[in-house]
Each structure stands twice: as C-alpha cells, then as structure tokens.
Design an enzyme around this catalytic site. Structure first.
Site, mmCIF file in Angstrom:
data_model
loop_
_atom_site.group_PDB
_atom_site.id
_atom_site.type_symbol
_atom_site.label_atom_id
_atom_site.label_comp_id
_atom_site.label_asym_id
_atom_site.label_seq_id
_atom_site.Cartn_x
_atom_site.Cartn_y
_atom_site.Cartn_z
ATOM 1 N N LYS A 31 -1.274 3.316 -10.956
ATOM 2 C CA LYS A 31 -0.160 3.189 -10.008
ATOM 3 C C LYS A 31 0.941 2.335 -10.622
ATOM 4 O O LYS A 31 0.684 1.226 -11.094
ATOM 5 C CB LYS A 31 -0.645 2.537 -8.709
ATOM 6 C CG LYS A 31 0.461 2.402 -7.667
ATOM 7 C CD LYS A 31 -0.090 1.911 -6.347
ATOM 8 C CE LYS A 31 -0.117 0.413 -6.220
ATOM 9 N NZ LYS A 31 1.190 -0.235 -6.167
ATOM 10 N N ASP A 58 4.609 4.354 -6.820
ATOM 11 C CA ASP A 58 4.573 3.669 -5.518
ATOM 12 C C ASP A 58 5.894 2.932 -5.292
ATOM 13 O O ASP A 58 5.962 1.712 -5.434
ATOM 14 C CB ASP A 58 3.375 2.698 -5.533
ATOM 15 C CG ASP A 58 3.253 1.869 -4.275
ATOM 16 O OD1 ASP A 58 3.744 2.295 -3.212
ATOM 17 O OD2 ASP A 58 2.647 0.778 -4.352
ATOM 18 N N THR A 116 -0.724 -3.577 3.953
ATOM 19 C CA THR A 116 -2.004 -4.262 4.206
ATOM 20 C C THR A 116 -1.829 -5.782 4.236
ATOM 21 O O THR A 116 -2.744 -6.507 4.581
ATOM 22 C CB THR A 116 -3.050 -3.860 3.146
ATOM 23 O OG1 THR A 116 -2.400 -3.751 1.882
ATOM 24 C CG2 THR A 116 -3.684 -2.537 3.493
ATOM 25 N N ARG A 207 -5.296 -6.657 -8.448
ATOM 26 C CA ARG A 207 -5.777 -7.898 -9.052
ATOM 27 C C ARG A 207 -7.280 -7.973 -9.324
ATOM 28 O O ARG A 207 -7.657 -8.551 -10.360
ATOM 29 C CB ARG A 207 -5.285 -9.086 -8.214
ATOM 30 C CG ARG A 207 -3.777 -9.310 -8.414
ATOM 31 C CD ARG A 207 -3.141 -10.116 -7.324
ATOM 32 N NE ARG A 207 -3.051 -9.352 -6.084
ATOM 33 C CZ ARG A 207 -2.440 -9.778 -4.990
ATOM 34 N NH1 ARG A 207 -1.867 -10.971 -4.988
ATOM 35 N NH2 ARG A 207 -2.394 -9.013 -3.906
HETATM 36 O O1 C5P Z 1 -3.702 -6.734 -6.256
HETATM 37 P P1 C5P Z 1 -3.974 -5.862 -5.056
HETATM 38 O O2 C5P Z 1 -5.287 -5.116 -5.146
HETATM 39 O O3 C5P Z 1 -3.803 -6.605 -3.760
HETATM 40 O O4 C5P Z 1 -2.818 -4.761 -5.140
HETATM 41 C C1 C5P Z 1 -2.577 -3.833 -4.122
HETATM 42 C C2 C5P Z 1 -1.484 -2.905 -4.542
HETATM 43 O O5 C5P Z 1 -1.288 -1.949 -3.501
HETATM 44 C C3 C5P Z 1 -0.126 -3.547 -4.801
HETATM 45 O O6 C5P Z 1 0.446 -2.855 -5.902
HETATM 46 C C4 C5P Z 1 0.675 -3.288 -3.545
HETATM 47 O O7 C5P Z 1 2.044 -3.105 -3.805
HETATM 48 C C5 C5P Z 1 0.070 -1.967 -3.058
HETATM 49 N N1 C5P Z 1 0.134 -1.712 -1.630
HETATM 50 C C6 C5P Z 1 -0.427 -2.546 -0.675
HETATM 51 N N2 C5P Z 1 -0.339 -2.252 0.658
HETATM 52 C C7 C5P Z 1 0.261 -1.119 1.050
HETATM 53 C C8 C5P Z 1 0.826 -0.261 0.095
HETATM 54 C C9 C5P Z 1 0.735 -0.582 -1.245
HETATM 55 O O8 C5P Z 1 -1.007 -3.569 -1.039
HETATM 56 N N3 C5P Z 1 0.270 -0.784 2.328
#
Ligand code: C5P
Length: 227
Positions: A31, A58, A116, A207
């Site tokens: 992504k 994204d 989220t 992460r």
């Molecule tokens: O590091 P982590 O696992 O929290 O990353 C989540 C990824 O998903 C980030 O790139 C964030 O921009 C993306 N995202 C999110 N919530 C959403 C849509 C996308 O955390 N609703």
C-alpha cells in the site's frame, strides 16, 4: 496470494526499497499512502507495479465529483491493483469515481468509511451523533449503491458489514495488531486471525511489520496464522 497488504508508510524511497527488496509478491501486497506518494510520487508506484506487486494506492480522494473522477483516471494509469475514495464525499462523488473506472482492467475501487483512528468522541467533536458502527453501515450502503467494489473499515465492523453487503463486497481492514503490539494512534484494532474470522478480505498492516526488528518473520507468521 496473501491477504496481507503492507502499508509502506516510509518517508523516502531508500527506506521503502530497503523493505520491498526483501519481499516478494506472493508474500504480501503493498500500500502506498499519502506520505510516500507525496514524497516519491507516481514513479515509485510504477516501479512497484513493474516489480510484480499488487499495489493499493491509498489516497482517499475526497473532492467534488469531477475532480475525483479525473484523479481516479490518473491513478488507474499507474497500473495499480486497488485504489480508494473517501465515502464522506457522498454518493454523487462515488458514482463519478465508478464511472471513471468502469472497464474490465480498471483497479478495484473501494471507499474509506470511518478512519480506524476515529471513535465516538471524534465523531461527537465534528457534530456527528451516530455511533461509529451505525455511521459505517450507512456509508458502506452508499458505497455499494454507487457500485464500488468494497470498503475500508475496522475489523470490528467486518461481520456486520458482510451480513449487510454480501460476501462479494470486499472488506479491507487496517488497525491490525498482534497481541503484544502497541496500539499506536489506532483505536479500533483487532488481531489478524480475528479480523479474517470476522470476514475481512484484506488486512492492511503497517507498523507491526515495518517497525519490526525482523519484518519478514512477522509477515510469515501472520500469513501462517490466517491461511
Ligand atoms: O501502522 P498501521 O498498521 O496503523 O497502519 C495502518 C495504515 O492503514 C496506515 O497507512 C493508514 O493510513 C491506513 N488506514 C487506516 N485507517 C483507515 C484507512 C487507512 O489506518 N480507515
């Protein structure tokens, strides 16, 4: 193919490629989000696509329908596998995005429902009185009505959305954490196994993989847990 989409939330091309060079397209999809795209732009996306990866762009487009439709066309030209808009842009905006991506080779088009990182308090702050679940259900219904392929949602809402939207409507869930991971800035989190059991089709994981001491081992472990 893996259900894992690794979020390449890196500040530059060098650190991105350091991880990507260890990965192969059978192990995960990738992504590219706002940070990396703003720094490295379309060339890096093309390079990842050329290397055989399924790329989810994204950028969560949210603008007037005409602008979003043209942006979707531009994204599709990069050869990405999946892309998204923000459902809060409304039905007409999502329909315009769908019309711009209506041929057989078009990328999958999904809509973000609620981030989220947002919960009840964040909704109240912006004047929304609905619960996160009620809002997400409503936004998913709009996205389906617009003909989109699925939504981004929390794994907490996955089972209710599968029931509402049917098994072919894709659910892509960020906010995935292994048991001993830090939650970071996410609020509505779930483990990979539970997310898949709840009906998640693809897990966006940032992460917990990118900041791990041994990212490949973490990926292999998660792939094993959900296969
Ligand atoms: O590091 P982590 O696992 O929290 O990353 C989540 C990824 O998903 C980030 O790139 C964030 O921009 C993306 N995202 C999110 N919530 C959403 C849509 C996308 O955390 N609703």
């Amino acid at each position: 193919m893996s259900k894992i989409i690794v979020a390449l939330d890196f500040p530059d091309e060098k650190s991105t490629l350091q991880l990507v060079e260890q990965l192969d397209p059978g192990m995960c999809r990738l992504k590219v989000g706002k940070e990396l795209f703003t720094r490295c732009g379309p060339n890096l996306v093309r390079q990842l696509v050329t290397n055989g990866f399924d790329v989810f762009l994204d950028l969560k487009f949210h603008d007037i329908p005409h602008t979003v439709a043209r942006a979707c066309e531009a994204a599709a030209e990069l050869g990405v596998w999946m892309m998204n808009v923000h459902s809060l842009g409304g039905l007409a905006m999502m329909q315009a995005a769908r019309s711009a991506l209506d041929d057989d080779n078009a990328p999958l088009l999904i809509a973000v429902t609620l981030l989220t990182s947002s919960g009840e308090k964040e909704l109240a702050d912006i004047g929304v009185q609905q619960t996160p679940e009620a809002l997400v259900k409503n936004l998913a219904k709009l996205a389906q009505q617009a003909g989109l392929d699925g939504v981004v949602c929390s794994a907490l809402e996955a089972s209710v959305l599968k029931q509402q939207c049917g098994k072919d409507f894709l659910l892509v869930t960020p906010g995935i954490r292994l048991k001993d991971n830090s939650v970071d800035d996410q609020q509505r989190v779930m483990t990979p196994e539970k997310a898949v059991a709840n009906g998640s089709d693809y897990l966006v994981i940032g992460r917990p993989v990118t900041q791990a001491e041994h990212p490949i081992e973490v990926l292999q472990l998660i792939n094993k847990k959900i296969s």
